[in-house]
Design a protein around this motif. Sequence first.
Motif, PDB file in Angstrom:
ATOM      1  N   SER A 165      41.320  58.890 -13.867  1.00 41.53           N
ATOM      2  CA  SER A 165      42.043  58.987 -15.129  1.00 41.53           C
ATOM      3  C   SER A 165      41.299  58.246 -16.246  1.00 41.53           C
ATOM      4  CB  SER A 165      43.445  58.408 -14.938  1.00 41.53           C
ATOM      5  OG  SER A 165      44.185  58.571 -16.108  1.00 41.53           O
ATOM      6  N   GLU A 166      40.766  57.080 -15.933  1.00 41.41           N
ATOM      7  CA  GLU A 166      40.004  56.308 -16.926  1.00 41.41           C
ATOM      8  C   GLU A 166      38.804  57.103 -17.428  1.00 41.41           C
ATOM      9  OE1 GLU A 166      40.694  53.519 -18.494  1.00 41.41           O
ATOM     10  OE2 GLU A 166      42.603  53.621 -17.409  1.00 41.41           O
ATOM     11  N   LYS A 167      38.142  57.774 -16.514  1.00 42.05           N
ATOM     12  CA  LYS A 167      36.939  58.527 -16.891  1.00 42.05           C
ATOM     13  C   LYS A 167      37.301  59.742 -17.749  1.00 42.05           C
ATOM     14  CE  LYS A 167      33.806  57.023 -13.266  1.00 42.05           C
ATOM     15  NZ  LYS A 167      34.472  55.729 -13.101  1.00 42.05           N
ATOM     16  N   ILE A 168      38.434  60.360 -17.426  1.00 45.13           N
ATOM     17  CA  ILE A 168      38.877  61.503 -18.248  1.00 45.13           C
ATOM     18  C   ILE A 168      39.203  60.994 -19.660  1.00 45.13           C
ATOM     19  CG2 ILE A 168      40.647  63.287 -18.548  1.00 45.13           C
ATOM     20  CD1 ILE A 168      40.881  63.381 -15.447  1.00 45.13           C
ATOM     21  N   LYS A 169      39.926  59.875 -19.720  1.00 47.49           N
ATOM     22  CA  LYS A 169      40.311  59.308 -21.035  1.00 47.49           C
ATOM     23  C   LYS A 169      39.076  58.929 -21.847  1.00 47.49           C
ATOM     24  CE  LYS A 169      44.422  57.041 -19.514  1.00 47.49           C
ATOM     25  NZ  LYS A 169      44.789  55.700 -19.111  1.00 47.49           N
ATOM     26  N   ALA A 170      38.020  58.481 -21.152  1.00 44.65           N
ATOM     27  CA  ALA A 170      36.801  58.070 -21.852  1.00 44.65           C
ATOM     28  C   ALA A 170      36.040  59.273 -22.428  1.00 44.65           C
ATOM     29  CB  ALA A 170      35.907  57.281 -20.905  1.00 44.65           C
ATOM     30  N   GLY A 171      36.469  60.479 -22.072  1.00 45.54           N
ATOM     31  CA  GLY A 171      35.895  61.678 -22.684  1.00 45.54           C
ATOM     32  C   GLY A 171      34.665  62.246 -21.994  1.00 45.54           C
ATOM     33  N   TYR A 172      34.373  61.760 -20.808  1.00 47.74           N
ATOM     34  CA  TYR A 172      33.220  62.312 -20.081  1.00 47.74           C
ATOM     35  C   TYR A 172      33.512  63.707 -19.543  1.00 47.74           C
ATOM     36  CZ  TYR A 172      31.421  57.527 -19.670  1.00 47.74           C
ATOM     37  OH  TYR A 172      30.957  56.277 -19.936  1.00 47.74           O
ATOM     38  N   VAL A 173      32.464  64.506 -19.437  1.00 50.92           N
ATOM     39  CA  VAL A 173      32.529  65.681 -18.566  1.00 50.92           C
ATOM     40  C   VAL A 173      32.282  65.130 -17.160  1.00 50.92           C
ATOM     41  CG1 VAL A 173      31.400  67.857 -17.932  1.00 50.92           C
ATOM     42  CG2 VAL A 173      31.700  67.257 -20.350  1.00 50.92           C
ATOM     43  N   ILE A 174      33.127  65.513 -16.212  1.00 49.51           N
ATOM     44  CA  ILE A 174      33.058  64.897 -14.886  1.00 49.51           C
ATOM     45  C   ILE A 174      32.820  65.953 -13.814  1.00 49.51           C
ATOM     46  CG2 ILE A 174      34.332  63.492 -13.186  1.00 49.51           C
ATOM     47  CD1 ILE A 174      36.137  62.681 -15.670  1.00 49.51           C
ATOM     48  N   VAL A 175      31.835  65.695 -12.973  1.00 50.45           N
ATOM     49  CA  VAL A 175      31.615  66.559 -11.803  1.00 50.45           C
ATOM     50  C   VAL A 175      32.021  65.749 -10.583  1.00 50.45           C
ATOM     51  CG1 VAL A 175      29.888  67.763 -10.395  1.00 50.45           C
ATOM     52  CG2 VAL A 175      29.681  67.774 -12.887  1.00 50.45           C
ATOM     53  N   ILE A 176      32.941  66.282  -9.783  1.00 49.03           N
ATOM     54  CA  ILE A 176      33.332  65.582  -8.551  1.00 49.03           C
ATOM     55  C   ILE A 176      32.789  66.351  -7.351  1.00 49.03           C
ATOM     56  CG2 ILE A 176      35.184  64.533  -7.201  1.00 49.03           C
ATOM     57  CD1 ILE A 176      37.021  64.801  -9.599  1.00 49.03           C
ATOM     58  N   MET A 177      31.904  65.682  -6.634  1.00 50.19           N
ATOM     59  CA  MET A 177      31.365  66.235  -5.390  1.00 50.19           C
ATOM     60  C   MET A 177      32.254  65.753  -4.245  1.00 50.19           C
ATOM     61  SD  MET A 177      28.502  67.525  -6.636  1.00 50.19           S
ATOM     62  CE  MET A 177      27.517  67.848  -5.188  1.00 50.19           C
ATOM     63  N   LYS A 178      32.089  66.341  -3.069  1.00 50.16           N
ATOM     64  CA  LYS A 178      32.855  65.908  -1.890  1.00 50.16           C
ATOM     65  C   LYS A 178      34.346  65.807  -2.240  1.00 50.16           C
ATOM     66  CE  LYS A 178      28.702  63.594  -0.492  1.00 50.16           C
ATOM     67  NZ  LYS A 178      27.996  62.431  -0.041  1.00 50.16           N
ATOM     68  N   LEU A 179      34.831  66.852  -2.844  1.00 49.87           N
ATOM     69  CA  LEU A 179      36.174  66.861  -3.424  1.00 49.87           C
ATOM     70  C   LEU A 179      37.268  66.663  -2.382  1.00 49.87           C
ATOM     71  CD1 LEU A 179      37.315  67.402  -6.311  1.00 49.87           C
ATOM     72  CD2 LEU A 179      37.715  69.745  -5.569  1.00 49.87           C
ATOM     73  N   SER A 180      36.981  67.069  -1.151  1.00 50.25           N
ATOM     74  CA  SER A 180      38.006  66.981  -0.096  1.00 50.25           C
ATOM     75  C   SER A 180      38.444  65.532   0.127  1.00 50.25           C
ATOM     76  CB  SER A 180      37.494  67.595   1.205  1.00 50.25           C
ATOM     77  OG  SER A 180      36.265  67.001   1.566  1.00 50.25           O
ATOM     78  N   GLN A 181      37.646  64.580  -0.358  1.00 51.92           N
ATOM     79  CA  GLN A 181      38.006  63.171  -0.151  1.00 51.92           C
ATOM     80  C   GLN A 181      38.943  62.609  -1.215  1.00 51.92           C
ATOM     81  OE1 GLN A 181      34.478  60.773   0.390  1.00 51.92           O
ATOM     82  NE2 GLN A 181      33.577  62.231   1.816  1.00 51.92           N
ATOM     83  N   CYS A 182      39.267  63.397  -2.248  1.00 55.87           N
ATOM     84  CA  CYS A 182      40.119  62.827  -3.303  1.00 55.87           C
ATOM     85  C   CYS A 182      41.194  63.799  -3.780  1.00 55.87           C
ATOM     86  CB  CYS A 182      39.277  62.333  -4.471  1.00 55.87           C
ATOM     87  SG  CYS A 182      38.369  63.618  -5.314  1.00 55.87           S
TER      88      CYS A 182
END
Length: 232
Positions: A165-182
């Motif tokens: 959530s912090e990273k989204i609020k900071a305005g980054y484009v975010i790539v999440i790898m190994k998504l099954s873990q989160c």
Amino acid sequence: MSYPICFVSLGPGDPELITLKGLKKLRQADIIYCPATISKSGQLLSRAARIIEELGIGESAIRLFTLPMSKDRTEAWKVYDALYEEAASAWDEGKKVVIVAEGDAGFYSSIQYIYDKFRENRIEVERTAGIPAFIAAGALAGLHIVKQEEQIIVIPGTLTAEELSEKIKAGYVIVIMKLSQCVEAVHTCIRLHPEANFHYFENVGTGKEFYTSDRKQIQGKIFPYFSLMIIQ
Ligand code: SAH
């Protein structure tokens, strides 16, 4: 004359997404070491071997090595150490040795451990660059992954809902790898952040390829190992 041991990046899954350089290395190889996993039903699975076979490379060169999927990497390091010994002795006999990895072989790719070990022991190595899965995912969905002043961060799925959530609020484009873990972190952030776009991908470049940006659909999904997310 000995040839460097070559680490070939296979790309995300579509055989056409390997580079010409990588394909040439595969065609010349005497031995191609390919990662495989054992499914719950005991079946040997290798996406890498399937890509290579679809490229018309003879099966006779392929040697599978089985990687345990457990979070405890101790067993994986043992597999890598054994692979190192085997590949080094084949190389010593003058064989052209290739070791493959999916996507790019230097991007969240534990095989780099062996690459470093060859170098430490002064065995010549090289690596071909490959298309990482998130770049192929962007193409599939027609995304302008980052534009203008935007900043991108790539993270593995080992983070909490608060951190994401912090990273989204900071305005980054975010790539999440190994998504099954989160899974939980993603579900929570979809609820918390109506302003963000969540792009979900699985099995990019294969027959089972799937993409959606529909929040409800993402909430109802079980994220498999080969899944990732781009948040904009
Ligand atoms: N070297 C790879 C990454 C390996 S880490 C690369 O360059 O892309 C493994 C993670 O990559 C998976 O958990 C998944 O998040 C992602 N991944 C790899 N191939 C994928 C594919 N075809 N479709 C979706 N995600 C993929």
